[in-house]
Write a protein that holds these residues in place. Sequence first.
Motif, PDB file in Angstrom:
ATOM      1  N   LEU A 192      13.688   2.459   2.735  1.00  0.00           N
ATOM      2  CA  LEU A 192      14.510   2.542   1.531  1.00  0.00           C
ATOM      3  C   LEU A 192      14.642   1.168   0.865  1.00  0.00           C
ATOM      4  N   ALA A 193      14.820   0.135   1.663  1.00  0.00           N
ATOM      5  CA  ALA A 193      14.952  -1.208   1.093  1.00  0.00           C
ATOM      6  C   ALA A 193      13.645  -1.682   0.462  1.00  0.00           C
ATOM      7  N   ILE A 194      12.516  -1.428   1.121  1.00  0.00           N
ATOM      8  CA  ILE A 194      11.223  -1.812   0.542  1.00  0.00           C
ATOM      9  C   ILE A 194      10.964  -1.043  -0.755  1.00  0.00           C
ATOM     10  N   ALA A 195      11.411   0.213  -0.817  1.00  0.00           N
ATOM     11  CA  ALA A 195      11.268   0.982  -2.052  1.00  0.00           C
ATOM     12  C   ALA A 195      12.034   0.343  -3.196  1.00  0.00           C
ATOM     13  N   CYS A 196      13.103  -0.383  -2.867  1.00  0.00           N
ATOM     14  CA  CYS A 196      13.901  -1.060  -3.893  1.00  0.00           C
ATOM     15  C   CYS A 196      13.414  -2.477  -4.187  1.00  0.00           C
ATOM     16  N   SER A 197      12.400  -2.945  -3.436  1.00  0.00           N
ATOM     17  CA  SER A 197      11.963  -4.335  -3.604  1.00  0.00           C
ATOM     18  C   SER A 197      11.243  -4.582  -4.920  1.00  0.00           C
ATOM     19  N   GLY A 198      10.925  -3.519  -5.651  1.00  0.00           N
ATOM     20  CA  GLY A 198      10.336  -3.696  -6.974  1.00  0.00           C
ATOM     21  C   GLY A 198      11.357  -4.015  -8.044  1.00  0.00           C
ATOM     22  N   LEU A 199      12.637  -3.993  -7.704  1.00  0.00           N
ATOM     23  CA  LEU A 199      13.668  -4.339  -8.673  1.00  0.00           C
ATOM     24  C   LEU A 199      13.526  -5.802  -9.083  1.00  0.00           C
ATOM     25  N   PRO A 200      13.851  -6.158 -10.305  1.00  0.00           N
ATOM     26  CA  PRO A 200      13.664  -7.547 -10.773  1.00  0.00           C
ATOM     27  C   PRO A 200      14.448  -8.541  -9.916  1.00  0.00           C
ATOM     28  N   GLY A 201      13.733  -9.500  -9.338  1.00  0.00           N
ATOM     29  CA  GLY A 201      14.377 -10.546  -8.564  1.00  0.00           C
ATOM     30  C   GLY A 201      14.644 -10.215  -7.115  1.00  0.00           C
TER      31      GLY A 201
ATOM     32  N   SER B 156       0.816  -1.222   0.000  1.00  0.00           N
ATOM     33  CA  SER B 156       0.000   0.000   0.000  1.00  0.00           C
ATOM     34  C   SER B 156       0.847   1.268   0.000  1.00  0.00           C
ATOM     35  N   TRP B 157       2.147   1.126   0.028  1.00  0.00           N
ATOM     36  CA  TRP B 157       3.047   2.274   0.066  1.00  0.00           C
ATOM     37  C   TRP B 157       3.628   2.520  -1.323  1.00  0.00           C
ATOM     38  N   PRO B 158       3.296   3.643  -1.975  1.00  0.00           N
ATOM     39  CA  PRO B 158       3.950   3.973  -3.245  1.00  0.00           C
ATOM     40  C   PRO B 158       5.440   4.235  -3.030  1.00  0.00           C
TER      41      PRO B 158
END
Length: 420
Positions: free
Chosen positions: A336-345, A297-299
């Motif tokens: 910051l880490a969750i914001a990067c969790s959309g990276l492939p893999g 739910s966090w953009p």
Amino acid sequence: MLLSVLIGVPVAAACFFFVGFQHYLQHLLWESLPQTLGFDRAPWWWPLPTLLLAGLIAAPIITRMPGSGGHVPVDGLRGAPMGPRELPGVVLSALTVLPLGAALGPEAPLMALGSGLALLWLHAAKRPLEPKIQAIVATTGSTAAISTILGGPIVAAVMVVEAAGLAGPQLVVLLLPCLVASAAGAVVFNSFGEWTGLAIGGLTLPKVPPDTHPDAGDFLWGIPVAVAVAVVVSVAHELGRPVLAWTRRHTARKTVLAALAVGVCFTAYALTTGRSPEEAALSGQTTLGELAGNHASWPVGALLALVLFKGLAWGICLGALRGGPIFPAVLMGAALAIACSGLPGFGATPALGVGIAAATAVVSGLPLTSAVLGSLLLGPDAHDQVPLVVIASVVAFITSRYVVSRRRSPGPVLAHPEST
């Protein structure tokens, strides 16, 4: 050992009511009061009056009361134990400034409360003791106190071992009393929570993303993300040092101005994202639980704004106000880490572990403690994440040491600032 138990039990009881009352005030000021005034949540301007009031309260405590309201948080959790004389200022500061929204945690005031009560017990016994014994008793009290909100005696014991840097018989002399006092205190602390039903606001994650086995992609992204977290948290932490230097003269006036600047940061977060300023304010353990339980739910933009404005506010608080430095840093690292969790893999669960461990390693200077804390926070399935969490902790520790040494001097890297 008996003395350690006798210290741990009353310290834990005092910590329970201390943390419970602080949590109650926080809920009252940021949820109940806005609803009473007709708002669904704290409005965007809410941090301005609350942080201004926090500064007005903190200023006379810092400038006039013994102990200045506690250790300066930019210096970490180390320092001489607080005695009974300094205890009123520490408690008053923590129970007023922190619930009003300061971006600091309760861990440092809790440690001061534990050491102060332990030394008060010694003074009441009217028995002259060696300074070494007094130091051990004070450390035992502070360890029992911090264990109540860091997941129990194991994390506290590892912290003592790593921070003390001792070995052999000296380590046993210090570790055993702390371990016994922490265990006895944890029993009392948890029992009070069950009996009273009061929320105690410890650093816990009621719900975490589904467990997954880290694969090559998680390690491929996890290491650079740990570096990024270390850089961001280190830079924000270093902001506290010029703030501290700035507040050394005309301390009262500048403390109020600094607190108001913190309120501006939280207001800017609310205006930028359209979300509640409460997410960026306070210590961060509530927002951390919400982020871990419902990260979808966090953009990404809101997460990055949280890191930016929380980091600025945290850096100012580190040099101007009083409290613990760990909790806000953990939230920043996780966001910051969750914001990067959309990276492939790169999955959300590994990202959460990386962010927590990396941020804790930076602000505490204790990579082993950070790895243990990060693993425990991830819940019963954390064993799958342990290798990545450990690597993230070590990488972040080394990165932060390098970043800080480069900012302070052009010479070679010698030691982490919090470990000297």
